[in-house]
Design a protein around this motif. Structure first.
Motif, PDB file in Angstrom:
ATOM      1  N   VAL A 103       0.853  -1.129   0.016  1.00 47.44           N
ATOM      2  CA  VAL A 103      -0.575  -0.168  -0.366  1.00 47.44           C
ATOM      3  C   VAL A 103       1.086   0.708  -0.152  1.00 47.44           C
ATOM      4  CG1 VAL A 103      -1.976   1.347   1.370  1.00 47.44           C
ATOM      5  CG2 VAL A 103      -1.731  -1.227   1.373  1.00 47.44           C
ATOM      6  N   PRO A 104       0.977   1.990  -0.975  1.00 48.71           N
ATOM      7  CA  PRO A 104       1.507   3.164  -1.025  1.00 48.71           C
ATOM      8  C   PRO A 104       2.201   4.224   0.689  1.00 48.71           C
ATOM      9  CG  PRO A 104       0.231   3.028  -3.097  1.00 48.71           C
ATOM     10  CD  PRO A 104      -0.491   2.366  -1.626  1.00 48.71           C
ATOM     11  N   THR A 105       0.995   4.455   1.181  1.00 43.30           N
ATOM     12  CA  THR A 105       1.690   5.502   2.299  1.00 43.30           C
ATOM     13  C   THR A 105       2.178   4.446   3.297  1.00 43.30           C
ATOM     14  OG1 THR A 105      -0.609   6.155   2.089  1.00 43.30           O
ATOM     15  CG2 THR A 105       0.473   6.438   4.138  1.00 43.30           C
ATOM     16  N   ARG A 106       1.763   3.020   3.374  1.00 39.30           N
ATOM     17  CA  ARG A 106       2.867   2.121   4.311  1.00 39.30           C
ATOM     18  C   ARG A 106       4.650   1.622   3.854  1.00 39.30           C
ATOM     19  NH1 ARG A 106      -2.613   0.151   5.751  1.00 39.30           N
ATOM     20  NH2 ARG A 106      -2.299  -1.931   4.168  1.00 39.30           N
ATOM     21  N   LEU A 107       4.022   2.205   2.183  1.00 34.45           N
ATOM     22  CA  LEU A 107       6.211   1.737   1.213  1.00 34.45           C
ATOM     23  C   LEU A 107       6.571   2.879   1.670  1.00 34.45           C
ATOM     24  CD1 LEU A 107       7.421  -0.017  -0.443  1.00 34.45           C
ATOM     25  CD2 LEU A 107       6.243   0.944  -2.545  1.00 34.45           C
ATOM     26  N   ARG A 108       5.538   3.828   1.276  1.00 35.91           N
ATOM     27  CA  ARG A 108       6.432   5.387   2.013  1.00 35.91           C
ATOM     28  C   ARG A 108       6.804   5.183   3.360  1.00 35.91           C
ATOM     29  NH1 ARG A 108       2.978   9.686   0.659  1.00 35.91           N
ATOM     30  NH2 ARG A 108       4.802  11.127   1.002  1.00 35.91           N
ATOM     31  N   VAL A 109       5.888   4.395   4.220  1.00 27.31           N
ATOM     32  CA  VAL A 109       6.241   4.788   6.141  1.00 27.31           C
ATOM     33  C   VAL A 109       7.592   3.754   6.330  1.00 27.31           C
ATOM     34  CG1 VAL A 109       5.855   3.984   8.046  1.00 27.31           C
ATOM     35  CG2 VAL A 109       4.431   4.964   6.496  1.00 27.31           C
ATOM     36  N   CYS A 110       7.586   3.117   5.424  1.00 27.87           N
ATOM     37  CA  CYS A 110       8.899   2.021   5.577  1.00 27.87           C
ATOM     38  C   CYS A 110      10.531   2.221   5.018  1.00 27.87           C
ATOM     39  CB  CYS A 110       8.902   0.342   4.972  1.00 27.87           C
ATOM     40  SG  CYS A 110       7.311  -0.218   5.500  1.00 27.87           S
ATOM     41  N   SER A 111       9.561   3.386   4.326  1.00 28.09           N
ATOM     42  CA  SER A 111      10.826   3.912   3.011  1.00 28.09           C
ATOM     43  C   SER A 111      12.052   5.333   4.303  1.00 28.09           C
ATOM     44  CB  SER A 111      10.458   4.474   2.176  1.00 28.09           C
ATOM     45  OG  SER A 111      11.997   5.081   1.416  1.00 28.09           O
ATOM     46  N   ILE A 112      10.977   5.710   4.599  1.00 32.84           N
ATOM     47  CA  ILE A 112      11.287   6.170   5.581  1.00 32.84           C
ATOM     48  C   ILE A 112      11.846   6.330   6.822  1.00 32.84           C
ATOM     49  CG2 ILE A 112      10.612   8.694   7.434  1.00 32.84           C
ATOM     50  CD1 ILE A 112       8.869   9.362   5.590  1.00 32.84           C
ATOM     51  N   LEU A 113      11.258   5.523   7.169  1.00 33.34           N
ATOM     52  CA  LEU A 113      12.168   4.898   8.415  1.00 33.34           C
ATOM     53  C   LEU A 113      13.371   3.125   8.257  1.00 33.34           C
ATOM     54  CD1 LEU A 113       8.505   3.141  10.477  1.00 33.34           C
ATOM     55  CD2 LEU A 113      10.092   5.217  10.240  1.00 33.34           C
ATOM     56  N   ALA A 114      13.556   2.820   7.192  1.00 36.16           N
ATOM     57  CA  ALA A 114      14.498   2.415   6.594  1.00 36.16           C
ATOM     58  C   ALA A 114      15.781   2.846   6.827  1.00 36.16           C
ATOM     59  CB  ALA A 114      14.223   1.609   5.411  1.00 36.16           C
ATOM     60  N   GLU A 115      15.219   5.134   5.863  1.00 37.93           N
ATOM     61  CA  GLU A 115      16.482   5.112   5.844  1.00 37.93           C
ATOM     62  C   GLU A 115      17.106   6.085   7.433  1.00 37.93           C
ATOM     63  OE1 GLU A 115      17.231  10.133   3.390  1.00 37.93           O
ATOM     64  OE2 GLU A 115      15.387   8.763   3.092  1.00 37.93           O
ATOM     65  N   VAL A 116      16.173   6.243   8.380  1.00 39.55           N
ATOM     66  CA  VAL A 116      16.207   7.299   9.535  1.00 39.55           C
ATOM     67  C   VAL A 116      16.381   5.896  10.205  1.00 39.55           C
ATOM     68  CG1 VAL A 116      15.417   9.557   8.426  1.00 39.55           C
ATOM     69  CG2 VAL A 116      13.973   7.883   9.863  1.00 39.55           C
ATOM     70  N   GLY A 117      16.236   4.919  10.690  1.00 39.59           N
ATOM     71  CA  GLY A 117      15.820   4.334  11.811  1.00 39.59           C
ATOM     72  C   GLY A 117      14.801   4.467  12.578  1.00 39.59           C
ATOM     73  N   GLU A 118      14.796   5.619  13.156  1.00 36.62           N
ATOM     74  CA  GLU A 118      13.474   6.517  13.914  1.00 36.62           C
ATOM     75  C   GLU A 118      12.890   7.241  14.005  1.00 36.62           C
ATOM     76  OE1 GLU A 118      13.527   4.374  18.459  1.00 36.62           O
ATOM     77  OE2 GLU A 118      14.242   6.334  18.522  1.00 36.62           O
ATOM     78  N   ALA A 137      11.446  -8.331   5.801  1.00 38.32           N
ATOM     79  CA  ALA A 137      10.071  -7.727   5.014  1.00 38.32           C
ATOM     80  C   ALA A 137      10.178  -6.627   3.764  1.00 38.32           C
ATOM     81  CB  ALA A 137       8.913  -7.526   5.502  1.00 38.32           C
ATOM     82  N   PHE A 138      10.769  -5.297   4.449  1.00 38.68           N
ATOM     83  CA  PHE A 138      10.913  -4.331   3.152  1.00 38.68           C
ATOM     84  C   PHE A 138      11.668  -4.842   2.189  1.00 38.68           C
ATOM     85  CE2 PHE A 138      12.829   0.221   2.508  1.00 38.68           C
ATOM     86  CZ  PHE A 138      11.623   0.060   1.756  1.00 38.68           C
ATOM     87  N   LYS A 139      12.823  -4.846   2.831  1.00 41.69           N
ATOM     88  CA  LYS A 139      14.055  -5.062   1.904  1.00 41.69           C
ATOM     89  C   LYS A 139      13.387  -6.222   0.392  1.00 41.69           C
ATOM     90  CE  LYS A 139      18.933  -6.962   0.677  1.00 41.69           C
ATOM     91  NZ  LYS A 139      20.056  -7.600   2.039  1.00 41.69           N
ATOM     92  N   ALA A 140      12.692  -7.311   0.942  1.00 41.55           N
ATOM     93  CA  ALA A 140      12.203  -8.294  -0.104  1.00 41.55           C
ATOM     94  C   ALA A 140      11.338  -8.213  -0.609  1.00 41.55           C
ATOM     95  CB  ALA A 140      11.738  -9.310   1.194  1.00 41.55           C
ATOM     96  N   HIS A 141      10.293  -7.495  -0.306  1.00 41.32           N
ATOM     97  CA  HIS A 141       8.838  -6.585  -1.149  1.00 41.32           C
ATOM     98  C   HIS A 141      10.240  -5.540  -2.475  1.00 41.32           C
ATOM     99  CE1 HIS A 141       5.651  -4.752  -1.731  1.00 41.32           C
ATOM    100  NE2 HIS A 141       5.695  -3.687  -1.546  1.00 41.32           N
ATOM    101  N   VAL A 142      11.073  -4.678  -1.977  1.00 38.81           N
ATOM    102  CA  VAL A 142      11.727  -3.364  -2.697  1.00 38.81           C
ATOM    103  C   VAL A 142      12.291  -4.665  -3.507  1.00 38.81           C
ATOM    104  CG1 VAL A 142      13.874  -1.876  -2.693  1.00 38.81           C
ATOM    105  CG2 VAL A 142      12.061  -1.308  -1.103  1.00 38.81           C
ATOM    106  N   LEU A 143      13.104  -6.014  -3.166  1.00 39.39           N
ATOM    107  CA  LEU A 143      13.919  -5.881  -4.467  1.00 39.39           C
ATOM    108  C   LEU A 143      12.720  -7.379  -5.211  1.00 39.39           C
ATOM    109  CD1 LEU A 143      16.315  -8.286  -1.937  1.00 39.39           C
ATOM    110  CD2 LEU A 143      16.527  -7.079  -3.801  1.00 39.39           C
ATOM    111  N   GLU A 144      11.642  -7.269  -4.956  1.00 48.05           N
ATOM    112  CA  GLU A 144      10.618  -8.230  -5.333  1.00 48.05           C
ATOM    113  C   GLU A 144      10.369  -7.063  -6.785  1.00 48.05           C
ATOM    114  OE1 GLU A 144       8.179 -10.784  -7.027  1.00 48.05           O
ATOM    115  OE2 GLU A 144       9.584 -10.813  -6.025  1.00 48.05           O
TER     116      GLU A 144
END
Length: 100
Positions: free
Chosen positions: A11-26, A80-87
Motif C-alpha cells: 500500500v503506497p502510504t505504508r511503503l513510504r513509511v517503511c522507506s522513511i524508517l529504513a532510511e532514518v532508523g527511528e 520484509a521491506f528489503k524483500a518487497h523492494v527486491l521483488e
C-alpha cells in the motif's frame, strides 16, 4: 505473487513509511506525519497495520511533559521491506524489455 511481495507493505502510504524508517532508523510520529503529509488518524491506521504485522516497533516517552511516540522498523519489518523492494525491482526490470 512472488515470495518477497508483501500485501501489507505494498500500500503506497505504508511503503513510504517503511522507506522513511529504513532510511532514518527511528522517527517521531509528528515528523513522520508531516513528511508524508497525512493526518494523525490516517497515519495511525497505517501504523496499526504495520504494527500488527510485526513490522514496526513503537516506543513512547515524555518530552517536556508531553508524550511522544517514536517508530522504527523491527528486524522482521526490515527483512520484509528489503524483500518487497527486491521483488518490485524484479517486476520493474521487465519494463526494460519493452519497446517504446
Amino acid at each position: 505473487m512472488a515470495d518477497g511481495f508483501s500485501e501489507v507493505i505494498h500500500v503506497p502510504t505504508r511503503l513510504r513509511v517503511c522507506s522513511i524508517l529504513a532510511e532514518v532508523g527511528e522517527a517521531e510520529f509528528g515528523v513522520l506525519r508531516d513528511a508524508l503529509g497525512l493526518s494523525d488518524s490516517v497515519l495511525s491506521k497505517h501504523l496499526k497495520v504495520l504494527d500488527q504485522a510485526g513490522f514496526v516497533g513503537v516506543r513512547k516517552g515524555a518530552v517536556n511533559g508531553r508524550t511522544r511516540t517514536w517508530l522504527s522498523l523491527t528486524r522482521a519489518g526490515q527483512a520484509a521491506f528489503k524483500a518487497h523492494v527486491l521483488e518490485l525491482r524484479k517486476l520493474a526490470s521487465t519494463a526494460d524489455d519493452l519497446t517504446p
